[in-house]
Enzyme design. Structure first.
Site, PDB file in Angstrom:
ATOM      1  N   GLU A  29      -6.927   4.748   7.787  1.00  0.00           N
ATOM      2  CA  GLU A  29      -6.685   6.166   7.466  1.00  0.00           C
ATOM      3  C   GLU A  29      -7.922   6.787   6.823  1.00  0.00           C
ATOM      4  OE1 GLU A  29      -2.974   5.614   5.373  1.00  0.00           O
ATOM      5  OE2 GLU A  29      -2.003   5.101   7.265  1.00  0.00           O
ATOM      6  N   ASN A  79       0.871  -1.179   0.000  1.00  0.00           N
ATOM      7  CA  ASN A  79       0.000   0.000   0.000  1.00  0.00           C
ATOM      8  C   ASN A  79       0.903   1.222   0.000  1.00  0.00           C
ATOM      9  OD1 ASN A  79      -1.860   2.010   0.398  1.00  0.00           O
ATOM     10  ND2 ASN A  79      -2.249   1.523   2.555  1.00  0.00           N
ATOM     11  N   TRP A  80       0.996   1.854  -1.162  1.00  0.00           N
ATOM     12  CA  TRP A  80       1.893   3.016  -1.275  1.00  0.00           C
ATOM     13  C   TRP A  80       1.271   4.296  -0.710  1.00  0.00           C
ATOM     14  CZ3 TRP A  80       5.588   4.092  -5.914  1.00  0.00           C
ATOM     15  CH2 TRP A  80       6.682   3.222  -5.831  1.00  0.00           C
ATOM     16  N   LYS A  81       0.031   4.224  -0.239  1.00  0.00           N
ATOM     17  CA  LYS A  81      -0.655   5.414   0.292  1.00  0.00           C
ATOM     18  C   LYS A  81      -0.490   6.573  -0.704  1.00  0.00           C
ATOM     19  CE  LYS A  81       0.382   3.626   4.835  1.00  0.00           C
ATOM     20  NZ  LYS A  81       0.054   3.723   6.225  1.00  0.00           N
ATOM     21  N   SER A 104       3.093  -1.862  10.524  1.00  0.00           N
ATOM     22  CA  SER A 104       4.550  -1.833  10.729  1.00  0.00           C
ATOM     23  C   SER A 104       5.227  -3.170  10.422  1.00  0.00           C
ATOM     24  CB  SER A 104       4.889  -1.350  12.142  1.00  0.00           C
ATOM     25  OG  SER A 104       4.425  -0.022  12.324  1.00  0.00           O
ATOM     26  N   GLU A 163      -5.646  -4.860  10.841  1.00  0.00           N
ATOM     27  CA  GLU A 163      -4.656  -3.793  10.988  1.00  0.00           C
ATOM     28  C   GLU A 163      -4.943  -3.021  12.285  1.00  0.00           C
ATOM     29  OE1 GLU A 163      -2.751  -2.749   7.019  1.00  0.00           O
ATOM     30  OE2 GLU A 163      -4.521  -1.508   7.214  1.00  0.00           O
ATOM     31  N   HIS A 209      -9.734   1.145   4.957  1.00  0.00           N
ATOM     32  CA  HIS A 209      -8.451   1.367   5.633  1.00  0.00           C
ATOM     33  C   HIS A 209      -8.647   2.338   6.803  1.00  0.00           C
ATOM     34  CE1 HIS A 209      -4.294   2.553   6.305  1.00  0.00           C
ATOM     35  NE2 HIS A 209      -3.939   1.461   5.658  1.00  0.00           N
ATOM     36  N   GLY A 228       1.950   2.580  10.727  1.00  0.00           N
ATOM     37  CA  GLY A 228       2.845   3.716  10.540  1.00  0.00           C
ATOM     38  C   GLY A 228       3.537   4.158  11.814  1.00  0.00           C
ATOM     39  N   GLY A 276       2.574  -0.993   4.386  1.00  0.00           N
ATOM     40  CA  GLY A 276       2.587   0.417   4.016  1.00  0.00           C
ATOM     41  C   GLY A 276       4.009   0.914   3.833  1.00  0.00           C
ATOM     42  N   GLY A 277       4.526   1.578   4.854  1.00  0.00           N
ATOM     43  CA  GLY A 277       5.837   2.242   4.773  1.00  0.00           C
ATOM     44  C   GLY A 277       6.947   1.378   4.185  1.00  0.00           C
TER      45      GLY A 277
HETATM   46  C1  PEP Z   1      -0.993   0.183   5.869  1.00  0.00           C
HETATM   47  O1  PEP Z   1      -0.903   1.215   5.226  1.00  0.00           O
HETATM   48  O2  PEP Z   1      -1.960  -0.579   5.674  1.00  0.00           O
HETATM   49  C2  PEP Z   1       0.044  -0.135   6.853  1.00  0.00           C
HETATM   50  C3  PEP Z   1      -0.071  -1.253   7.517  1.00  0.00           C
HETATM   51  O3  PEP Z   1       1.059   0.774   7.002  1.00  0.00           O
HETATM   52  P1  PEP Z   1       2.466   0.519   7.750  1.00  0.00           P
HETATM   53  O4  PEP Z   1       3.015  -0.777   7.196  1.00  0.00           O
HETATM   54  O5  PEP Z   1       3.298   1.698   7.364  1.00  0.00           O
HETATM   55  O6  PEP Z   1       2.202   0.416   9.197  1.00  0.00           O
END
Ligand code: PEP
Length: 252
Positions: free
Chosen positions: A96, A9-11, A208, A162, A94, A168, A229-230
């Site tokens: 966010e 997930n590049w957000k 994470s 999640e 999600h 994040g 994500g990150g």
């Molecule tokens: C996500 O965006 O779904 C996520 C889990 O982000 P991160 O890996 O950065 O915590």
């Protein structure tokens, strides 16, 4: 049997040039034996991603879609518009979107139903906040959020657990915490979708995930993949997470 699924997930990150470079490297490094891989960039980068990934076994996903097929919904994208491009997956609900854009259980469920109606597979996200975990409400929250699964087609579905406190933040759930939540979600899916579908349902962990914690999380019996994500922004790191996944299918 459940094939492991790793999704990036590049957000709201990336440029045309960076997606091009990243996917070329990803395809080079993937090798023949790997889990299912889904790449979810922002909307504007979908055509580039689809072009580079075409003919490969990396699928492209979007990060959201609307529940209507068309209409006066400025700024929204209909599921059929994504399907027309060749997009195969969409992330829905999600945290966010829940936190910053007013997403509710009802709107997430409507998006997911509409996405599946257009033939898209859905990564349906849910998870508790830190306050909810500290108050001992984790399983009640998961039960409430997962009610939406009842209206969905299990053949076009993966669930992403999640925990909001892990997204994040650099603080991941422990493998035991993830396993406990995933097992509860699979039991719940059994009630909502039937036992056979629940055994086949992929439940991803997100929060994470990094190259150094992926193997322990993915080794849990009910953790069937990861939404990253990150750490997915770096191609070497994302490949390390992909390669930490168990090669074999599991379950059933
Ligand atoms: C996500 O965006 O779904 C996520 C889990 O982000 P991160 O890996 O950065 O915590």
């Amino acid at each position: 049997m459940r094939r492991c699924l790793i999704s990036a997930n590049w957000k709201m990150h990336g440029t045309v040039a960076s997606v091009q470079d990243y996917l070329e490297k990803l395809l080079e490094r993937l090798g023949a034996d790997h889990p299912e891989v889904v790449f979810c960039p922002p909307f504007t980068l979908l055509p580039t991603a689809l072009l580079i990934a075409s003919g490969s076994d990396v699928a492209v996903g979007a990060q959201n879609c609307h529940w209507e097929t068309k209409g006066a919904f400025t700024g929204e994208v209909a599921p059929a518009m994504l399907a027309e491009l060749g997009v195969r997956w969409v992330i829905v609900g999600h945290s966010e979107r829940r936190q910053h854009f007013g997403e509710t259980d009802a709107s997430a469920a409507a998006r997911a139903r509409a996405a599946q109606g257009a033939g898209l597979s859905v990564i349906y996200c849910l998870g508790e906040t830190l306050e909810q975990r500290d108050a001992g409400e984790t399983f009640a929250v998961l039960e409430r959020q997962s009610a939406a699964l009842a209206g969905l087609d299990p053949a076009l579905l993966a669930v992403a657990y999640e925990p909001v406190w892990a997204i994040g933040t650099g603080r991941n759930a422990t493998p035991a915490q993830a396993q406990e939540a995933h097992a509860a979600l699979r039991r719940r899916a059994g009630e909502l979708l039937g036992e056979a579908a629940a055994r086949e349902l992929r439940i991803l962990y997100g929060g994470s995930v990094k190259p150094d914690n992926a193997a322990a999380l993915l080794a849990q019996p009910d953790v069937d993949g990861a939404l990253v994500g990150g750490a997915s922004l770096d191609v070497e790191g994302f490949c390390a997470i992909i390669h930490a996944a168990p090669g074999s299918r599991r379950g059933a």
